[in-house]
Scaffold this motif. Structure first.
Motif, PDB file in Angstrom:
ATOM      1  N   LEU A 358       0.845  -1.202   0.000  1.00 60.86           N
ATOM      2  CA  LEU A 358       0.000   0.000   0.000  1.00 60.86           C
ATOM      3  C   LEU A 358       0.880   1.253   0.000  1.00 60.86           C
ATOM      4  CD1 LEU A 358      -2.777   1.360   0.177  1.00 60.86           C
ATOM      5  CD2 LEU A 358      -2.588   1.254   2.664  1.00 60.86           C
ATOM      6  N   PHE A 359       1.929   1.241   0.840  1.00 64.28           N
ATOM      7  CA  PHE A 359       2.813   2.407   0.923  1.00 64.28           C
ATOM      8  C   PHE A 359       3.418   2.698  -0.448  1.00 64.28           C
ATOM      9  CE2 PHE A 359       6.687   4.733   1.676  1.00 64.28           C
ATOM     10  CZ  PHE A 359       6.352   5.627   2.680  1.00 64.28           C
ATOM     11  N   CYS A 360       3.918   1.650  -1.115  1.00 62.94           N
ATOM     12  CA  CYS A 360       4.585   1.857  -2.416  1.00 62.94           C
ATOM     13  C   CYS A 360       3.598   2.295  -3.493  1.00 62.94           C
ATOM     14  CB  CYS A 360       5.323   0.591  -2.852  1.00 62.94           C
ATOM     15  SG  CYS A 360       6.793   0.319  -1.838  1.00 62.94           S
ATOM     16  N   GLU A 361       2.354   1.821  -3.380  1.00 60.31           N
ATOM     17  CA  GLU A 361       1.324   2.235  -4.351  1.00 60.31           C
ATOM     18  C   GLU A 361       1.046   3.733  -4.240  1.00 60.31           C
ATOM     19  OE1 GLU A 361      -1.130  -1.755  -4.667  1.00 60.31           O
ATOM     20  OE2 GLU A 361      -2.411  -0.021  -4.153  1.00 60.31           O
ATOM     21  N   ILE A 362       0.851   4.169  -2.974  1.00 60.49           N
ATOM     22  CA  ILE A 362       0.570   5.601  -2.752  1.00 60.49           C
ATOM     23  C   ILE A 362       1.794   6.432  -3.143  1.00 60.49           C
ATOM     24  CG2 ILE A 362      -0.106   7.357  -1.046  1.00 60.49           C
ATOM     25  CD1 ILE A 362      -1.416   5.088   0.575  1.00 60.49           C
ATOM     26  N   LEU A 363       2.966   5.927  -2.773  1.00 64.00           N
ATOM     27  CA  LEU A 363       4.210   6.643  -3.068  1.00 64.00           C
ATOM     28  C   LEU A 363       4.357   6.894  -4.574  1.00 64.00           C
ATOM     29  CD1 LEU A 363       6.787   7.711  -1.635  1.00 64.00           C
ATOM     30  CD2 LEU A 363       7.837   5.490  -2.071  1.00 64.00           C
ATOM     31  N   LEU A 364       4.020   5.892  -5.365  1.00 66.69           N
ATOM     32  CA  LEU A 364       4.160   6.063  -6.819  1.00 66.69           C
ATOM     33  C   LEU A 364       3.024   6.934  -7.384  1.00 66.69           C
ATOM     34  CD1 LEU A 364       5.675   5.484  -9.405  1.00 66.69           C
ATOM     35  CD2 LEU A 364       4.517   3.298  -9.592  1.00 66.69           C
ATOM     36  N   ASP A 365       1.796   6.631  -6.971  1.00 69.13           N
ATOM     37  CA  ASP A 365       0.647   7.345  -7.561  1.00 69.13           C
ATOM     38  C   ASP A 365       0.577   8.811  -7.126  1.00 69.13           C
ATOM     39  OD1 ASP A 365      -0.014   5.062  -8.837  1.00 69.13           O
ATOM     40  OD2 ASP A 365      -1.551   4.439  -7.386  1.00 69.13           O
ATOM     41  N   GLN A 366       0.881   9.086  -5.849  1.00 71.56           N
ATOM     42  CA  GLN A 366       0.656  10.458  -5.352  1.00 71.56           C
ATOM     43  C   GLN A 366       1.943  11.262  -5.155  1.00 71.56           C
ATOM     44  OE1 GLN A 366      -2.054  10.521  -1.997  1.00 71.56           O
ATOM     45  NE2 GLN A 366      -3.198   8.795  -2.856  1.00 71.56           N
ATOM     46  N   TYR A 367       3.085  10.566  -5.024  1.00 77.25           N
ATOM     47  CA  TYR A 367       4.328  11.306  -4.757  1.00 77.25           C
ATOM     48  C   TYR A 367       5.388  11.054  -5.840  1.00 77.25           C
ATOM     49  CZ  TYR A 367       2.130  12.156  -0.262  1.00 77.25           C
ATOM     50  OH  TYR A 367       1.246  12.545   0.724  1.00 77.25           O
ATOM     51  N   GLN A 368       5.021  10.301  -6.844  1.00 77.65           N
ATOM     52  CA  GLN A 368       5.885  10.045  -8.012  1.00 77.65           C
ATOM     53  C   GLN A 368       7.269   9.491  -7.642  1.00 77.65           C
ATOM     54  OE1 GLN A 368       4.116  13.305  -8.014  1.00 77.65           O
ATOM     55  NE2 GLN A 368       2.522  11.955  -8.828  1.00 77.65           N
ATOM     56  N   VAL A 369       7.245   8.497  -6.759  1.00 77.37           N
ATOM     57  CA  VAL A 369       8.488   7.811  -6.408  1.00 77.37           C
ATOM     58  C   VAL A 369       8.261   6.298  -6.547  1.00 77.37           C
ATOM     59  CG1 VAL A 369      10.148   7.270  -4.564  1.00 77.37           C
ATOM     60  CG2 VAL A 369       9.271   9.600  -4.807  1.00 77.37           C
ATOM     61  N   ALA A 370       9.121   5.637  -7.311  1.00 79.83           N
ATOM     62  CA  ALA A 370       9.001   4.180  -7.462  1.00 79.83           C
ATOM     63  C   ALA A 370       9.914   3.469  -6.470  1.00 79.83           C
ATOM     64  CB  ALA A 370       9.370   3.767  -8.884  1.00 79.83           C
ATOM     65  N   ALA A 371       9.320   2.573  -5.662  1.00 78.48           N
ATOM     66  CA  ALA A 371      10.085   1.734  -4.723  1.00 78.48           C
ATOM     67  C   ALA A 371       9.404   0.366  -4.713  1.00 78.48           C
ATOM     68  CB  ALA A 371      10.075   2.347  -3.332  1.00 78.48           C
ATOM     69  N   VAL A 372      10.123  -0.656  -4.275  1.00 75.08           N
ATOM     70  CA  VAL A 372       9.539  -2.000  -4.290  1.00 75.08           C
ATOM     71  C   VAL A 372       9.100  -2.390  -2.876  1.00 75.08           C
ATOM     72  CG1 VAL A 372       9.873  -4.392  -5.025  1.00 75.08           C
ATOM     73  CG2 VAL A 372      11.146  -2.572  -6.164  1.00 75.08           C
ATOM     74  N   PRO A 373       7.865  -2.882  -2.701  1.00 68.76           N
ATOM     75  CA  PRO A 373       7.410  -3.278  -1.363  1.00 68.76           C
ATOM     76  C   PRO A 373       8.258  -4.409  -0.795  1.00 68.76           C
ATOM     77  CG  PRO A 373       5.652  -3.607  -3.018  1.00 68.76           C
ATOM     78  CD  PRO A 373       6.857  -3.106  -3.746  1.00 68.76           C
ATOM     79  N   GLY A 374       8.560  -4.321   0.495  1.00 66.08           N
ATOM     80  CA  GLY A 374       9.319  -5.378   1.160  1.00 66.08           C
ATOM     81  C   GLY A 374       8.610  -6.722   1.091  1.00 66.08           C
ATOM     82  N   SER A 375       7.284  -6.704   1.001  1.00 64.58           N
ATOM     83  CA  SER A 375       6.527  -7.963   0.964  1.00 64.58           C
ATOM     84  C   SER A 375       6.991  -8.836  -0.203  1.00 64.58           C
ATOM     85  CB  SER A 375       5.026  -7.695   0.866  1.00 64.58           C
ATOM     86  OG  SER A 375       4.748  -6.939  -0.297  1.00 64.58           O
ATOM     87  N   ALA A 376       7.441  -8.202  -1.284  1.00 67.75           N
ATOM     88  CA  ALA A 376       7.921  -8.975  -2.445  1.00 67.75           C
ATOM     89  C   ALA A 376       9.156  -9.792  -2.090  1.00 67.75           C
ATOM     90  CB  ALA A 376       8.246  -8.037  -3.599  1.00 67.75           C
ATOM     91  N   PHE A 377       9.850  -9.386  -1.006  1.00 64.06           N
ATOM     92  CA  PHE A 377      11.083 -10.078  -0.604  1.00 64.06           C
ATOM     93  C   PHE A 377      10.886 -10.840   0.712  1.00 64.06           C
ATOM     94  CE2 PHE A 377      12.031  -5.977  -2.640  1.00 64.06           C
ATOM     95  CZ  PHE A 377      12.727  -6.391  -3.760  1.00 64.06           C
ATOM     96  N   GLY A 378       9.629 -10.962   1.137  1.00 62.10           N
ATOM     97  CA  GLY A 378       9.349 -11.715   2.355  1.00 62.10           C
ATOM     98  C   GLY A 378       9.460 -10.893   3.626  1.00 62.10           C
ATOM     99  N   ASP A 379       9.400  -9.548   3.545  1.00 62.38           N
ATOM    100  CA  ASP A 379       9.429  -8.722   4.752  1.00 62.38           C
ATOM    101  C   ASP A 379       8.538  -7.492   4.555  1.00 62.38           C
ATOM    102  OD1 ASP A 379       9.919  -7.187   6.990  1.00 62.38           O
ATOM    103  OD2 ASP A 379      12.074  -7.619   7.024  1.00 62.38           O
ATOM    104  N   ASP A 380       7.346  -7.542   5.135  1.00 58.69           N
ATOM    105  CA  ASP A 380       6.355  -6.482   4.903  1.00 58.69           C
ATOM    106  C   ASP A 380       6.611  -5.215   5.718  1.00 58.69           C
ATOM    107  OD1 ASP A 380       4.073  -5.593   3.535  1.00 58.69           O
ATOM    108  OD2 ASP A 380       2.778  -6.077   5.255  1.00 58.69           O
ATOM    109  N   GLN A 381       7.664  -5.231   6.560  1.00 50.93           N
ATOM    110  CA  GLN A 381       7.926  -4.029   7.375  1.00 50.93           C
ATOM    111  C   GLN A 381       8.768  -2.994   6.635  1.00 50.93           C
ATOM    112  OE1 GLN A 381       8.651  -4.493  11.635  1.00 50.93           O
ATOM    113  NE2 GLN A 381       9.263  -6.575  11.131  1.00 50.93           N
ATOM    114  N   ALA A 382       9.290  -3.400   5.458  1.00 49.89           N
ATOM    115  CA  ALA A 382      10.285  -2.559   4.777  1.00 49.89           C
ATOM    116  C   ALA A 382       9.876  -2.237   3.348  1.00 49.89           C
ATOM    117  CB  ALA A 382      11.623  -3.297   4.762  1.00 49.89           C
ATOM    118  N   ILE A 383      10.617  -1.306   2.746  1.00 51.76           N
ATOM    119  CA  ILE A 383      10.550  -1.107   1.296  1.00 51.76           C
ATOM    120  C   ILE A 383      11.989  -1.165   0.778  1.00 51.76           C
ATOM    121  CG2 ILE A 383       8.433   0.281   1.380  1.00 51.76           C
ATOM    122  CD1 ILE A 383      10.148   2.789   0.907  1.00 51.76           C
TER     123      ILE A 383
END
Ligand SMILES: Cc1ncc(COP(=O)(O)O)c(C=O)c1O
Length: 409
Positions: A358-383
């Motif tokens: 959710l954080f990365c979605e908002i970050l890209l859509d509203q603040y124009q910054v691309a980052a990868v969610p930590g959940s993709a790497f098995g850790d939902d606390q990080a990006i």
């Protein structure tokens, strides 16, 4: 009609996800193409051009007519260059029949798992892990056994955790240092400690050394094969030219280890892609044997950016970022940000279960910054933020992340 189409999807695809890193990069690129000023921390590739002498070698290869099929495992001269590199940099001695060249480290990893795993074999993967490991293992009908680590242990597993996860079905242990996504790198002592568990066992170690050359503060690069002759026999090394020489698009990776495994990987590769590009192989040879100074120049540039990005991230309230020892990724923890009531309300209203997504979605859509969610790497606390971009862009991107965090307070 839809039912008809569903029949086209093979069951084996049920176990894999499209790479989230590639998906985010594609979305960010689409926004950029539409004229939106996106800061891209998503991509897992160096932003530098491939060094000139490597490009020259490729041009020469074309002119010399090196445009035909090569042996499936790679040209003899590239395999000899790899043997030379492994001896020069790692003190490891291999024969030609122990080396295979593939279309990127990713294909080498894929063929390795396809060649060694039987259905139900377990593969120990420390988390946070590179996105593709678990999916490749599942495609090869293996079972990923995830060993969680967190920021408090520097994202590294210890001997006790490792031995607790070993069963009589364990076939492979994946070792990745420096790591994608955390940038953590193991010291010699830490590797020795893991080896004390692994050496007496019948387990293959897959050592993914792709970030070997991007390591900081004088830390020595060490993989399990470098610890003892016995461990060298049990370890299959994967490496490539993508990250060290800024050659991601050339698609050359290689594997070194047990000749029987290499032979089976050659069979797999011979029935799928055959050899990697003959021209890219000539370029990789120049990379491994030629002037190594561009590697150091890039490493130093990454080091400056590493200190910049980690320093800026830690100034943002609620963000905790560890200084990584290698690679070009920062992996900040946003636990406190995710617990803010404004963020939790957003989560409920969107029906999203993953904080980092959710954080990365908002970050890209509203603040124009691309980052990868930590959940993709098995850790939902990080990006995950890749700092393979210029310092001005790093400052701009982190400023935007700060704005998002402050807006949530
Ligand atoms: C940990 C790790 N291993 C392997 C690879 C594969 O790289 P390539 O296929 O470009 O050699 C990557 C690329 O992102 C990676 O991050």
């Amino acid at each position: 009609m839809i039912e008809e189409r569903m029949k086209l999807v093979a069951k084996r695809l049920d176990v894999v996800e499209p790479s989230p890193t590639l998906a985010i990069t594609a979305k960010a690129n689409q926004l950029k193409a539409n004229g939106i000023d996106v800061v891209g921390f998503g991509a897992g590739e160096p932003d530098f051009d491939t060094p000139e002498h490597i490009k020259e070698a490729a041009k020469k290869a074309i002119d010399a007519g090196k445009t035909k099929y090569t042996p499936v495992s790679g040209t003899v001269s590239l395999r000899d260059a790899i043997i030379h590199k492994l001896q020069r940099d790692n003190g490891l001695k291999y024969e030609r029949n122990q080396i295979i060249v593939g279309t990127g480290g990713k294909q080498v990893l894929y063929n390795f798992f396809m060649a060694v795993l039987n259905p139900g074999d377990e593969v120990i993967i420390p988390a946070p892990y590179w996105v593709s490991y678990a999916d490749i293992v599942r495609l090869a009908e293996g079972i990923p056994v995830i060993v969680p680590t967190d920021i408090s242990s520097g994202f590294k597993i210890n001997a006790e955790q490792l031995s607790k996860h070993i069963t009589n079905k364990t076939k492979v242990f994946i070792f990745n240092s420096p790591s994608n996504p955390t940038g953590s790198a193991y010291t010699r002592k830490e590797v020795e400690s893991l080896v004390s568990v692994l050496e007496p066992k019948d387990i293959i170690v897959l050592s993914d050394d792709i970030y070997e050359k991007i390591i900081y503060d004088g830390l020595e690069f060490v993989n399990p094969a470098m610890i003892s002759t016995k461990m060298k026999e049990k370890t299959f090394v994967v490496n490539g030219v993508s990250k060290a020489y800024s050659m991601t698009g050339w698609r050359i990776g290689y594997g070194a280890g047990n000749a029987e495994i290499v032979k089976n990987m050659d069979t797999m590769q011979g029935q799928s892609t055959s050899n990697a590009s003959s021209i890219a192989q000539a370029a990789a040879e120049a990379a491994l044997l030629g002037d190594q100074s561009p590697v150091e120049t890039m490493r130093q540039a990454f080091d400056v950016r590493r200190k910049l990005i980690v320093g800026l991230l830690n100034q943002i309230p609620g963000i905790d970022c560890r200084m990584p020892e290698g690679a070009f990724y920062a992996f900040p923890y946003l636990t406190q940000v995710f617990s803010l009531s404004a963020f939790q309300k957003l989560k409920q209203s969107k029906g999203e279960s993953s904080n980092s997504k959710l954080f990365c979605e908002i970050l890209l859509d509203q603040y124009q910054v691309a980052a990868v969610p930590g959940s993709a790497f098995g850790d939902d606390q990080a990006i995950r933020l890749s700092y393979a971009l210029g310092e001005k862009d790093i400052e701009k991107g982190i400023e935007r992340i700060k704005k998002m965090v402050l807006d949530l307070q």
